[in-house]
Design an enzyme around this catalytic site. Structure first.
Site, short mmCIF file in Angstrom:
data_model
loop_
_atom_site.label_atom_id
_atom_site.label_comp_id
_atom_site.label_asym_id
_atom_site.label_seq_id
_atom_site.Cartn_x
_atom_site.Cartn_y
_atom_site.Cartn_z
CB CYS A 107 -0.93 0.01 1.20
SG CYS A 107 -2.05 -1.41 1.26
CG HIS A 186 12.30 -0.83 3.09
ND1 HIS A 186 12.13 -2.06 3.66
CD2 HIS A 186 12.00 -0.99 1.77
CE1 HIS A 186 11.76 -2.93 2.73
NE2 HIS A 186 11.67 -2.31 1.58
CG HIS A 270 -5.82 19.77 4.24
ND1 HIS A 270 -7.16 19.98 4.48
CD2 HIS A 270 -5.32 20.95 3.75
CE1 HIS A 270 -7.48 21.23 4.14
NE2 HIS A 270 -6.38 21.82 3.70
CG HIS A 274 -2.92 2.94 3.43
ND1 HIS A 274 -3.66 2.95 2.26
CD2 HIS A 274 -2.83 1.64 3.78
CE1 HIS A 274 -3.98 1.72 1.93
NE2 HIS A 274 -3.48 0.91 2.83
CG ASN A 308 -6.91 -0.77 1.96
OD1 ASN A 308 -6.33 -0.21 1.03
ND2 ASN A 308 -6.26 -1.32 2.97
#
Length: 387
Positions: A107, A186, A270, A274, A308
């Site tokens: 995602c 990561h 704003h 996710h 999603n």
């Protein structure tokens, strides 16, 4: 929840898609039994990708010959030729285009691709970068009985977004946003993070994606590291000093004061996170980062209306705020995405102009007046982790 027939009727009534696209949607959605062939999967991908790009080119007036960089991401569907090649072939893009297909990125891929495009635009002058984000489910429904894999069947829906970035000075006057920061974290070096979302076969040989009980911990760690990097870039001096004071107090052993989490809301207008994890994760992000209910409205309504859509989800959230007419010149927008690996990516945009609230191709345009809708806060996200 709309029926398949209602989805087709709404698509036809909207006037956004040409008749041939609506006809394909009828075949894809209403066929019984479903057809999970490679041909159908490719058709699903082309329907979403071409529709998004067509709308983008019509809206911007950019010629395909001026596009010098192409990045397309789809985590779980990676055909041969690649999705990037499919786009180059369909639009007859120039032969020396720098093209990339990102697979298996989960995602976070769209936000990761924006950061990648930003770096490429620093070495490719006077050009456009086209970023296309989608997901594909035609061949990726889990058919087994492993509870840790079944969740994926109800989590994801098909969606798509096409984004155009430019380093041409003349585009400053017409662009909606200026890219300010791109920060990626990561954590795949950690075995726990690496394995918390994992595609594999079950004991019966059915392929699916396992989501383990370590997901939330891995997400928290990745987000924390991302915030540590992002914070110094965007937080005002007052918040930096407050954080330092709490840090020093803890080091000196004065009391059992909890670590101070800066209020990112003072630097951001704003917030578009996710939707992995649903309402509980949104609630926690709002609590920790200090955002008001109105600032969390876009992600909550996107979860309610579209679910999603993987990497394209954060663009549906921006579209919501645009349709509401809430994006004003000078506003700062924060997109945050997290997913398999485990990864967390943040993008900071600055609105270069006030964005018009009405736009026909906005996915919310036909029904934005119906939102926001009060969500039932009593329900919990139905996690079915393996033990």
């Amino acid at each position: 929840m709309q029926s398949k027939k209602q989805v087709i009727e709404r698509a036809s009534f909207s006037g956004i898609w040409p008749e041939k696209t609506v006809d394909f949607m009828k075949i894809a959605l209403l066929k019984d039994p479903p057809n999970a062939s490679l041909e159908e999967a490719r058709g699903e991908a082309e329907m979403v990708i071409f529709g998004a790009i067509d709308n983008l080119l019509a809206k911007t007036g950019v010629k395909v010959g001026d596009i010098g960089i192409l990045i397309v991401n789809c985590s779980i569907f990676n055909p041969i030729p690649s999705l990037a090649s499919i786009i180059v072939n369909h639009y007859k893009l120039k032969h020396d285009i720098a093209s990339y297909s990102l697979g298996g990125m989960g995602c976070t891929a769209s936000i990761w691709a924006i950061g990648m495009a930003n770096k490429l635009l620093q070495v490719h002058n006077n050009t456009y970068a086209l970023v296309v984000s989608t997901e594909n489910i035609s061949q990726n429904c889990y058919l087994g009985i492993d509870r840790s894999k079944i969740l994926i069947n109800s989590l994801f829906r098909v969606g798509g977004a096409a984004i155009l970035l430019s380093n041409r000075p003349s585009d400053c006057k017409t662009s909606k946003y200026q890219l300010i920061h791109a920060v990626s974290t990561h954590n795949a070096s950690s075995d726990t993070s690496y394995n918390c979302i994992f595609q594999e076969e079950d004991k019966q040989g059915f392929r699916g994606v396992t989501i383990t009980k370590d997901l939330l911990v891995s997400a928290k760690n990745a987000i924390s590291l991302n915030l540590i990097t992002l914070g110094p870039l965007i937080l005002p001096l007052s918040e930096k000093i407050l954080f330092l004071l709490h840090f020093m107090k803890g080091k000196l052993g004065r009391g059992k004061s909890k670590s101070h989490v800066p209020k990112f809301s003072v630097a951001i207008d704003h917030f578009f996170p996710h939707l992995l994890g649903g309402r509980p994760v949104l609630d926690e992000l709002q609590k920790v980062l200090g955002f008001r209910d109105e600032e969390m409205e876009a992600p909550r309504m996107t979860l309610l209306r579209f679910g999603n859509t993987s990497s394209s989800t954060v663009w549906y959230e921006i579209a919501y705020s645009e349709a509401k007419g809430r994006i004003k010149k000078g506003d700062r927008l924060w997109q945050m995405a997290f997913g398999s690996g485990f990864k967390c990516c943040s993008i900071i945009w600055k609105a270069t102009r006030t964005v018009d609230g009405y736009e026909k191709t906005n996915p919310w345009s036909e029904e934005i007046d119906k939102f926001p809708i009060l969500m039932d806060s009593s329900g919990q996200f139905p996690y079915l982790f393996e033990g």
